[in-house]
Design a protein around this motif. Sequence first.
Motif, PDB file in Angstrom:
ATOM      1  N   LEU A 185      13.346   4.242 -19.103  1.00  0.00           N
ATOM      2  CA  LEU A 185      14.247   3.986 -20.696  1.00  0.00           C
ATOM      3  C   LEU A 185      15.031   4.204 -19.506  1.00  0.00           C
ATOM      4  O   LEU A 185      17.176   3.621 -20.496  1.00  0.00           O
ATOM      5  CB  LEU A 185      14.231   5.350 -22.113  1.00  0.00           C
ATOM      6  N   ALA A 186      15.451   5.215 -18.673  1.00  0.00           N
ATOM      7  CA  ALA A 186      17.146   5.155 -18.249  1.00  0.00           C
ATOM      8  C   ALA A 186      17.642   4.188 -17.125  1.00  0.00           C
ATOM      9  O   ALA A 186      18.184   3.902 -16.736  1.00  0.00           O
ATOM     10  CB  ALA A 186      16.660   6.880 -16.924  1.00  0.00           C
ATOM     11  N   VAL A 187      16.620   3.391 -16.394  1.00  0.00           N
ATOM     12  CA  VAL A 187      16.391   2.647 -15.514  1.00  0.00           C
ATOM     13  C   VAL A 187      16.993   1.455 -16.227  1.00  0.00           C
ATOM     14  O   VAL A 187      17.808   0.723 -15.912  1.00  0.00           O
ATOM     15  CB  VAL A 187      15.627   2.283 -15.005  1.00  0.00           C
ATOM     16  N   ASN A 188      16.613   1.061 -17.295  1.00  0.00           N
ATOM     17  CA  ASN A 188      16.749   0.070 -18.628  1.00  0.00           C
ATOM     18  C   ASN A 188      18.135  -0.112 -18.594  1.00  0.00           C
ATOM     19  O   ASN A 188      18.686  -0.942 -19.241  1.00  0.00           O
ATOM     20  CB  ASN A 188      16.018  -0.341 -19.578  1.00  0.00           C
ATOM     21  N   SER A 189      18.572   1.461 -19.232  1.00  0.00           N
ATOM     22  CA  SER A 189      20.045   1.792 -19.667  1.00  0.00           C
ATOM     23  C   SER A 189      20.913   1.134 -19.459  1.00  0.00           C
ATOM     24  O   SER A 189      21.769   1.348 -19.320  1.00  0.00           O
ATOM     25  CB  SER A 189      19.951   3.149 -20.665  1.00  0.00           C
ATOM     26  N   ASP A 190      20.946   1.731 -18.019  1.00  0.00           N
ATOM     27  CA  ASP A 190      21.936   2.011 -16.888  1.00  0.00           C
ATOM     28  C   ASP A 190      21.725   0.721 -16.183  1.00  0.00           C
ATOM     29  O   ASP A 190      22.961   0.311 -15.008  1.00  0.00           O
ATOM     30  CB  ASP A 190      21.633   2.549 -15.737  1.00  0.00           C
ATOM     31  N   GLY A 191      20.552  -0.326 -15.975  1.00  0.00           N
ATOM     32  CA  GLY A 191      20.738  -1.396 -15.455  1.00  0.00           C
ATOM     33  C   GLY A 191      20.177  -1.652 -14.500  1.00  0.00           C
ATOM     34  O   GLY A 191      20.316  -1.441 -13.198  1.00  0.00           O
ATOM     35  N   ILE A 192      18.379  -1.996 -14.300  1.00  0.00           N
ATOM     36  CA  ILE A 192      17.741  -2.023 -12.853  1.00  0.00           C
ATOM     37  C   ILE A 192      18.597  -2.712 -11.535  1.00  0.00           C
ATOM     38  O   ILE A 192      18.672  -4.508 -12.083  1.00  0.00           O
ATOM     39  CB  ILE A 192      16.082  -2.517 -12.978  1.00  0.00           C
ATOM     40  N   GLU A 193      18.685  -2.927 -11.071  1.00  0.00           N
ATOM     41  CA  GLU A 193      19.158  -3.919  -9.224  1.00  0.00           C
ATOM     42  C   GLU A 193      17.574  -4.130  -8.694  1.00  0.00           C
ATOM     43  O   GLU A 193      17.606  -5.203  -7.906  1.00  0.00           O
ATOM     44  CB  GLU A 193      20.298  -3.221  -8.966  1.00  0.00           C
ATOM     45  N   GLU A 194      17.030  -2.950  -8.026  1.00  0.00           N
ATOM     46  CA  GLU A 194      16.011  -3.379  -7.418  1.00  0.00           C
ATOM     47  C   GLU A 194      15.404  -2.618  -7.893  1.00  0.00           C
ATOM     48  O   GLU A 194      15.475  -0.895  -7.487  1.00  0.00           O
ATOM     49  CB  GLU A 194      16.489  -3.238  -6.192  1.00  0.00           C
ATOM     50  N   ILE A 195      13.805  -2.264  -7.310  1.00  0.00           N
ATOM     51  CA  ILE A 195      12.406  -1.398  -7.337  1.00  0.00           C
ATOM     52  C   ILE A 195      12.058  -1.694  -5.608  1.00  0.00           C
ATOM     53  O   ILE A 195      11.750  -2.221  -5.734  1.00  0.00           O
ATOM     54  CB  ILE A 195      12.249  -2.250  -8.580  1.00  0.00           C
ATOM     55  N   TYR A 196      11.804  -0.687  -5.753  1.00  0.00           N
ATOM     56  CA  TYR A 196      10.922  -0.544  -4.427  1.00  0.00           C
ATOM     57  C   TYR A 196       9.648  -0.181  -4.771  1.00  0.00           C
ATOM     58  O   TYR A 196       9.762   1.478  -5.252  1.00  0.00           O
ATOM     59  CB  TYR A 196      11.436   0.001  -3.071  1.00  0.00           C
ATOM     60  N   ILE A 197       8.418   0.121  -4.084  1.00  0.00           N
ATOM     61  CA  ILE A 197       6.883   0.580  -3.901  1.00  0.00           C
ATOM     62  C   ILE A 197       7.704   1.551  -2.871  1.00  0.00           C
ATOM     63  O   ILE A 197       7.253   1.033  -1.576  1.00  0.00           O
ATOM     64  CB  ILE A 197       6.418  -0.147  -3.684  1.00  0.00           C
ATOM     65  N   VAL A 198       6.766   2.667  -3.218  1.00  0.00           N
ATOM     66  CA  VAL A 198       7.413   3.928  -2.087  1.00  0.00           C
ATOM     67  C   VAL A 198       5.836   3.907  -1.093  1.00  0.00           C
ATOM     68  O   VAL A 198       4.890   4.702  -1.666  1.00  0.00           O
ATOM     69  CB  VAL A 198       8.003   4.946  -2.738  1.00  0.00           C
ATOM     70  N   GLU A 199       5.905   3.590  -0.317  1.00  0.00           N
ATOM     71  CA  GLU A 199       4.673   3.675   1.227  1.00  0.00           C
ATOM     72  C   GLU A 199       4.900   4.001   2.120  1.00  0.00           C
ATOM     73  O   GLU A 199       4.323   3.442   3.061  1.00  0.00           O
ATOM     74  CB  GLU A 199       4.287   2.096   0.252  1.00  0.00           C
ATOM     75  N   ASN A 200       6.425   4.050   2.452  1.00  0.00           N
ATOM     76  CA  ASN A 200       6.165   4.431   4.054  1.00  0.00           C
ATOM     77  C   ASN A 200       6.147   5.712   4.685  1.00  0.00           C
ATOM     78  O   ASN A 200       6.804   7.019   4.195  1.00  0.00           O
ATOM     79  CB  ASN A 200       7.876   3.823   4.144  1.00  0.00           C
ATOM     80  N   THR A 201       5.110   5.724   5.072  1.00  0.00           N
ATOM     81  CA  THR A 201       4.208   7.523   5.808  1.00  0.00           C
ATOM     82  C   THR A 201       5.739   8.174   5.672  1.00  0.00           C
ATOM     83  O   THR A 201       4.973   8.869   6.796  1.00  0.00           O
ATOM     84  CB  THR A 201       2.593   7.476   6.251  1.00  0.00           C
ATOM     85  N   GLU A 202       6.018   7.363   7.116  1.00  0.00           N
ATOM     86  CA  GLU A 202       7.239   8.126   8.118  1.00  0.00           C
ATOM     87  C   GLU A 202       8.439   8.881   7.120  1.00  0.00           C
ATOM     88  O   GLU A 202       9.026   9.946   7.917  1.00  0.00           O
ATOM     89  CB  GLU A 202       7.593   7.224   8.625  1.00  0.00           C
ATOM     90  N   LEU A 203       8.480   8.804   5.874  1.00  0.00           N
ATOM     91  CA  LEU A 203       9.418   9.282   5.389  1.00  0.00           C
ATOM     92  C   LEU A 203       8.105   9.982   4.166  1.00  0.00           C
ATOM     93  O   LEU A 203       8.921  10.742   3.504  1.00  0.00           O
ATOM     94  CB  LEU A 203      10.030   8.470   4.373  1.00  0.00           C
ATOM     95  N   PHE A 204       6.970  10.703   4.928  1.00  0.00           N
ATOM     96  CA  PHE A 204       6.252  11.909   3.939  1.00  0.00           C
ATOM     97  C   PHE A 204       6.195  12.741   4.742  1.00  0.00           C
ATOM     98  O   PHE A 204       6.553  12.859   5.744  1.00  0.00           O
ATOM     99  CB  PHE A 204       5.081  10.546   3.830  1.00  0.00           C
ATOM    100  N   LEU A 205       5.601  14.065   4.021  1.00  0.00           N
ATOM    101  CA  LEU A 205       5.479  15.232   4.290  1.00  0.00           C
ATOM    102  C   LEU A 205       3.674  14.623   5.415  1.00  0.00           C
ATOM    103  O   LEU A 205       3.249  13.975   5.536  1.00  0.00           O
ATOM    104  CB  LEU A 205       5.025  16.555   4.595  1.00  0.00           C
ATOM    105  N   LYS A 206       3.857  15.002   7.024  1.00  0.00           N
ATOM    106  CA  LYS A 206       2.419  14.928   7.225  1.00  0.00           C
ATOM    107  C   LYS A 206       1.420  15.581   6.841  1.00  0.00           C
ATOM    108  O   LYS A 206       0.655  14.316   7.700  1.00  0.00           O
ATOM    109  CB  LYS A 206       2.750  15.292   8.941  1.00  0.00           C
ATOM    110  N   ASP A 207       1.287  16.574   6.145  1.00  0.00           N
ATOM    111  CA  ASP A 207       0.392  16.514   6.024  1.00  0.00           C
ATOM    112  C   ASP A 207      -0.042  16.023   4.362  1.00  0.00           C
ATOM    113  O   ASP A 207       0.835  16.553   3.375  1.00  0.00           O
ATOM    114  CB  ASP A 207      -0.233  18.005   5.808  1.00  0.00           C
ATOM    115  N   ILE A 208      -0.543  15.171   3.525  1.00  0.00           N
ATOM    116  CA  ILE A 208      -0.330  15.059   2.278  1.00  0.00           C
ATOM    117  C   ILE A 208      -0.848  14.976   1.416  1.00  0.00           C
ATOM    118  O   ILE A 208      -2.667  14.842   1.635  1.00  0.00           O
ATOM    119  CB  ILE A 208      -0.204  13.620   1.953  1.00  0.00           C
ATOM    120  N   SER A 209      -1.233  16.519   0.631  1.00  0.00           N
ATOM    121  CA  SER A 209      -2.178  16.680  -0.050  1.00  0.00           C
ATOM    122  C   SER A 209      -2.214  16.021  -1.584  1.00  0.00           C
ATOM    123  O   SER A 209      -1.992  14.513  -1.591  1.00  0.00           O
ATOM    124  CB  SER A 209      -1.711  17.956  -1.220  1.00  0.00           C
ATOM    125  N   TYR A 210      -3.707  16.102  -1.965  1.00  0.00           N
ATOM    126  CA  TYR A 210      -4.069  15.036  -3.393  1.00  0.00           C
ATOM    127  C   TYR A 210      -3.574  15.216  -4.350  1.00  0.00           C
ATOM    128  O   TYR A 210      -3.420  14.418  -5.601  1.00  0.00           O
ATOM    129  CB  TYR A 210      -5.721  14.799  -3.238  1.00  0.00           C
TER     130      TYR A 210
END
Lengths: 269, 269, 269
Positions: A100-125
């Motif tokens: 609802l929010a992104v459609n209302s403001d207008g989508i410009e770009e969508i990214y799949i977040v998958e670069n593990t370098e930007l995550f914590l080192k230990d990722i819980s499930y």
Amino acid sequence: MARVVAILTDFGYRDFYVASMKGVILSICPEVTIVDISHDVPKWDIRSAAYLLFCSYRYFPEGTIFVVVVDPGVGTERNIIAVKTRKYVFIGPDNGVLALAVNSDGIEEIYIVENTELFLKDISYTFHGRDIFAPVAAYLACGVNMEKLGRKSGKIKEVFMSKPYVSSNGILGEIIYIDDFGNAATNIDKSALRAIGIDYGDRIEVYVGDRYYILPFAKSFGYVREGEPLMLINSCGVAEIAVNRGKASEILELNLGAKIRLKKYSQVE
Amino acid sequence: MARVVAILTDFGYRDFYVASMKGVILSICPEVTIVDISHDVPKWDIRSAAYLLFCSYRYFPEGTIFVVVVDPGVGTERNIIAVKTRKYVFIGPDNGVLALAVNSDGIEEIYIVENTELFLKDISYTFHGRDIFAPVAAYLACGVNMEKLGRKSGKIKEVFMSKPYVSSNGILGEIIYIDDFGNAATNIDKSALRAIGIDYGDRIEVYVGDRYYILPFAKSFGYVREGEPLMLINSCGVAEIAVNRGKASEILELNLGAKIRLKKYSQVE
Amino acid sequence: MARVVAILTDFGYRDFYVASMKGVILSICPEVTIVDISHDVPKWDIRSAAYLLFCSYRYFPEGTIFVVVVDPGVGTERNIIAVKTRKYVFIGPDNGVLALAVNSDGIEEIYIVENTELFLKDISYTFHGRDIFAPVAAYLACGVNMEKLGRKSGKIKEVFMSKPYVSSNGILGEIIYIDDFGNAATNIDKSALRAIGIDYGDRIEVYVGDRYYILPFAKSFGYVREGEPLMLINSCGVAEIAVNRGKASEILELNLGAKIRLKKYSQVE
């Protein structure tokens, strides 16, 4: 300039979850300003979260990064997405909660977040809010480019929210949120009311389940006496059933998701 | 220097209301520090809000701007006021909610808030917290002069809070707040207790409704055994009925607004 | 650089207590960043507070000052201590509430907080969070040396938290926290499960009181169907009984402090 990171979750206020996210964010980007939208979204209720985000996002400073963790699918296959809109960035699971929010403001770009370098080192499930969403938001807040997040994507999952159905028999809609005052917000906006000739001062017939009410359509609570029900346009722009200084949801037995039908009341001689 | 804006409302923590106010404030004055006093004031309870503001305001930095939105009359005729006191600025509806705090700190100037240039452009009928109070507070925090707000006014509405009545028969007062621990604060301060000769170590006869208790007057909870009731001077400076590690309001059946009578207990042979 | 002060209390969100502490902190050290860990620790429950602190502290920036006020002994004889660990500073009553966190991070120095020059001038008997803990934390955040606090001490009081007991008959442990989702955390960590040969994909026999469950051991909630129970390693690193999109504590009748016994389930022909 310090950017704002606004957080919306269903984690509640009792536990260590929200604080851990804030700790992670401040560790990576100390100068950020963190704002809580709410952490009392009804558990796993994507639609309520979508409504709360939709109603609040536009009041935040341009460039605010919204982090939404209402994520019943955590730890299973579901994408985490980051959406650049006209004025903001939104991060959340791709389960419709951002729609609802992104459609209302207008989508410009969508990214799949998958670069593990930007995550914590230990990722819980079970706690991607802390291990993935929070650090990603912090890196963006401190200037990392969105292209670093992962692949571009073409679309997001939509959240279910039925549009009202307008006919000569009135408007069919439903209750999409009940707030802490017991006010019941519907998916019917002011233009739908106008379409069937309803204006302030009119009375409205409202059918909810097997119950039936005639409510004055007024600008605010104080236009009716204490304890009396009314319909108004709420501060998010939709029709809402309320009681002046009372809990409409309890007094009128209104439940989240209930279908409602309404039409202009015309007294017949 | 970044100023502090402290917010007190009855909006609860579930909804988008408080977050929208913070978004508005940070949009106008990004360097402000926002502090929540509470958003769980009992709904529409002006007196509880007045008590919470009174008990907390003096601990904030000089120059703090307090925004109080406990506003059952929103959208109808009631003034919004801004009060400059000796050390602070208070903004709220003129319904008495500011009275205890501003009288305590010393009123210097009162303004009716009516300059629409300082409001959001679209003003809803039901959410002046976001559309009026928040932007006005933000402009003040970022240096706008109070004279820009509107007309000066001579006085504010007082909140009802009965003074205790001291006689040879003891003190007549009432319960003005029940906190999250179940402690019941009264409108009786330490000087009133002293006036009838009560000091630490004494026992106090307390009459509430048709019930009757003899309570030790102690400095803190731990002076009595777990589960036992006592009277103490609370951290806001008033007499309070409490139970060590227990909920006095439930155990002793104490309700907000209940009248209480108390006198020094003297064992007669 | 602005330091972070993180606050953990059982004060709840309704009252003026937390706000007063923040006002005091910002009055002394305006540039500090204040983060709430939680204020909904079950009242006077030192062990739940110790668990919440232990689970969250390591995600905060180095140098963060943690202020913990779960203090049933306020106003009586109990020391207030400040503990310097490898990366952080912790301030709290010496009742065990800091133990899990400071032992985990590594204690470097312990001080008894007794220098009244660092307290508020008027000290209440019931609210040392505002009158002592908050100003001391603020002075440390703004550069006052820990040696100014008072005498050095050799040890802190430990909090009770039974270690699980591992035998050929399985693991005996207990439920140490129930979160807002109804998930029941135990004092059994993953290495204890491994010690009796349990790995993801196995099923686990769990005995709680006179009840008996066979639970799949899965990585996250979504690995079982909606409404189904499971055991997982939670985001604090301990075994937890949960229900996918349900409240395990209610559905499986799990209470804080309950003893549990678990072993690997082996289907016998």
